[in-house]
Design an enzyme around this catalytic site. Structure first.
Site, mmCIF file in Angstrom:
data_model
loop_
_atom_site.group_PDB
_atom_site.id
_atom_site.type_symbol
_atom_site.label_atom_id
_atom_site.label_comp_id
_atom_site.label_asym_id
_atom_site.label_seq_id
_atom_site.Cartn_x
_atom_site.Cartn_y
_atom_site.Cartn_z
ATOM 1 N N ASN A 139 0.823 -0.843 0.332
ATOM 2 C CA ASN A 139 -0.097 -0.030 0.327
ATOM 3 C C ASN A 139 0.805 1.333 0.138
ATOM 4 O OD1 ASN A 139 -2.799 0.924 -0.429
ATOM 5 N ND2 ASN A 139 -2.972 0.417 1.795
ATOM 6 N N HIS A 184 -8.670 3.270 8.483
ATOM 7 C CA HIS A 184 -9.029 1.951 8.137
ATOM 8 C C HIS A 184 -9.861 1.671 8.586
ATOM 9 C CE1 HIS A 184 -4.662 0.717 6.656
ATOM 10 N NE2 HIS A 184 -5.686 0.047 6.002
#
Length: 486
Positions: free
Chosen positions: A333, A366
């Site tokens: 990521n 998240h």
């Protein structure tokens, strides 16, 4: 796959197909408008009336970017965009329907984009102010330092309009799964000719092959080792501790294959449109884009080799092959990590808490489920442990011994990723605690033992080094005295 997943994949494939058409539009204003219209259409198809959240949050963020003074706009916008995530994710407490997972991903990316452009505006304002102050000092002191370099982009960031922010936010490229890219990358797509000369079709076909490969692995592994089985009574009543412990390996493998599929398809959206393509000479990096001057390269754009490094979100081969947990995180990521590094880690005022603050921000971004914190906040525990043992046994090893140690570190890396990643997937505290209790919390206990042992061995190693240094100093003194006596 659920109906939402099917719609999601269809939208991704449609975005890939749209790239070839979008790239052929010669009028940049029309191209820019169409890209955002497509993005809004995708958001509405995937999210339905939940897309109102996206519109409201971007509108609030845009107001903060433009109306708050540049010296504070980044902090206010960050607070508003990340604060809206609280309402967005807890909206069911107010009697409103819960937001679907794919809309959550869209909202996460919008949060990074809008707050990211505020951070860029603040950084550009600081450079402009420093330049102005330096010029004033230059008038008084001819021996002052060279002038701070200011680019047109720095000036342009101070003249942003609401329309530009909205168009950037809802650009169809990256709207579903990313990658995150700067406003500069977005601007360059419409102002630079690089997209017309980049190998878009070849790069897309290559990535689509890999996406198919990852998807096949995901479907096969998920059929053999479904995650739902890890939450069934049979899994805990009829399976051994060893079986449950080893189940984390295929579970995290399935998770990786799924993520790799989605991220690779999202990169295909970029490559097919020529988005994020830069000449090799620009030295582009993931998320950031060019690190060297590149504007002059447009004069002979057809004579350069191009790459799409800017929009590569996960370096899959490096994640899989690297030896350590720390290296694996650096390749995972990457575009989001760039955002976190530049806007959180480097700007957090208390240096010793920067790493903790960055991981907390990542976990918060998240989601609010316990699994996010069990997983992401486990990294600051494991990485120092790994670093300590690297210094103890790996750093100075060579030859076959180094190879064996590397393999052991690689196994431990994937064990740690899998053990922590299972918590991310199980999500709820009850499910996580039930699983970890069923394997007697062996991961955390073994890491605690390794920390204690590592500290003890480090102490012995330092003591041995001090004794060796004293012995060497004594031998040197004795040799010096003998030479004087002679």
């Amino acid at each position: 796959m659920s109906l939402d997943d099917v719609i999601y994949v269809i939208c991704l494939l449609a975005c890939i197909g749209a790239g070839n058409y979008v790239k052929k539009i010669r009028d940049e204003t029309q191209r820019k408008t169409l890209c955002s219209v497509l993005g809004i259409l995708v958001v509405v198809v995937v999210s339905g009336f939940h897309s109102l959240h996206c519109a409201i949050s971007v509108a609030l963020g845009t107001v903060c970017v433009l109306l708050v003074h540049p010296s504070q706009c980044h902090l206010v916008t960050f607070g508003v965009m990340f604060g809206y995530l609280v309402f967005f994710r807890l909206v069911y407490l107010f009697g409103l329907p819960a937001v679907p997972g794919h809309t959550n991903m869209i909202q996460m990316l919008l949060t990074l984009k809008v707050s990211g452009i505020a951070f860029e505006r603040n950084a550009a304002w600081k450079r402009l102010r420093a330049r102005d102050e330096q010029e004033k000092n230059t008038e008084r002191d001819v021996n002052s330092e060279p002038s701070i370099e200011i680019t047109d982009y720095d000036v342009e960031l101070q003249q942003l309009s609401a329309t530009e922010i909205l168009l950037y936010s809802f650009n169809y490229v990256g709207i579903l799964t990313g990658p995150y890219y700067r406003y500069r990358t977005y601007r360059d797509y419409f102002e630079m000719p690089f997209k017309d000369h980049a190998p878009s079709v070849q790069a897309t076909i290559e990535q689509l092959k890999w996406a198919g490969f990852y998807c096949s692995l995901y479907l096969l592994a998920n059929y053999i080792w479904p995650l739902d089985y890890a939450m069934s009574d049979e899994f805990y009543n009829d399976r051994s501790v060893l079986y449950r412990l080893l189940y984390v390996w295929p579970t995290f493998f399935i998770f990786r294959a799924r993520i790799y599929t989605g991220l690779t398809l999202s990169e295909c959206v970029c490559t097919m449109a020529g988005f994020g393509a830069y000449p090799d000479e620009a030295d582009a990096t993931n998320g950031e884009g060019p690190r060297k001057r590149y504007q002059h390269l447009k004069r002979d754009a057809d004579k350069h080799n191009y790459n799409f490094t800017t929009i590569v979100n996960t370096r899959v081969g490096d994640v899989e092959r690297c030896w350590t947990f720390r290296e694996g995180m650096k390749h995972w990521n990457v575009c989001v990590q760039y955002w976190l590094a530049v806007n959180v880690y480097k700007l957090f005022p208390i240096k010793k808490y920067r790493t903790l603050a960055t991981f907390l921000c990542s976990a918060y971004w998240h989601g609010f489920r316990p699994g996010h914190y069990f997983c992401i906040m486990g990294a600051p525990i494991y990485v120092p442990l790994e670093d300590m043992w690297h210094k103890l046994v790996r750093k100075d090893a060579t030859g076959t011994r180094r190879t064996v140690i590397d393999v052991l570190f690689w196994i431990c890396k994937w064990w740690a990723f899998s053990y922590l990643g299972t918590a991310f997937l199980l999500s709820s505290f009850d499910s996580i605690w039930r699983f970890y209790s069923s394997v007697y919390h062996i991961g955390y206990i073994s890491w605690a033992v390794l920390v204690a042992l590592g500290l003890y061995l480090t102490k012995l190693k330092k003591a041995a080094e001090r004794r060796a240094k004293r012995a060497a100093d004594a031998a040197g003194d004795a040799s010096e005295m003998k030479q004087k006596a002679q």
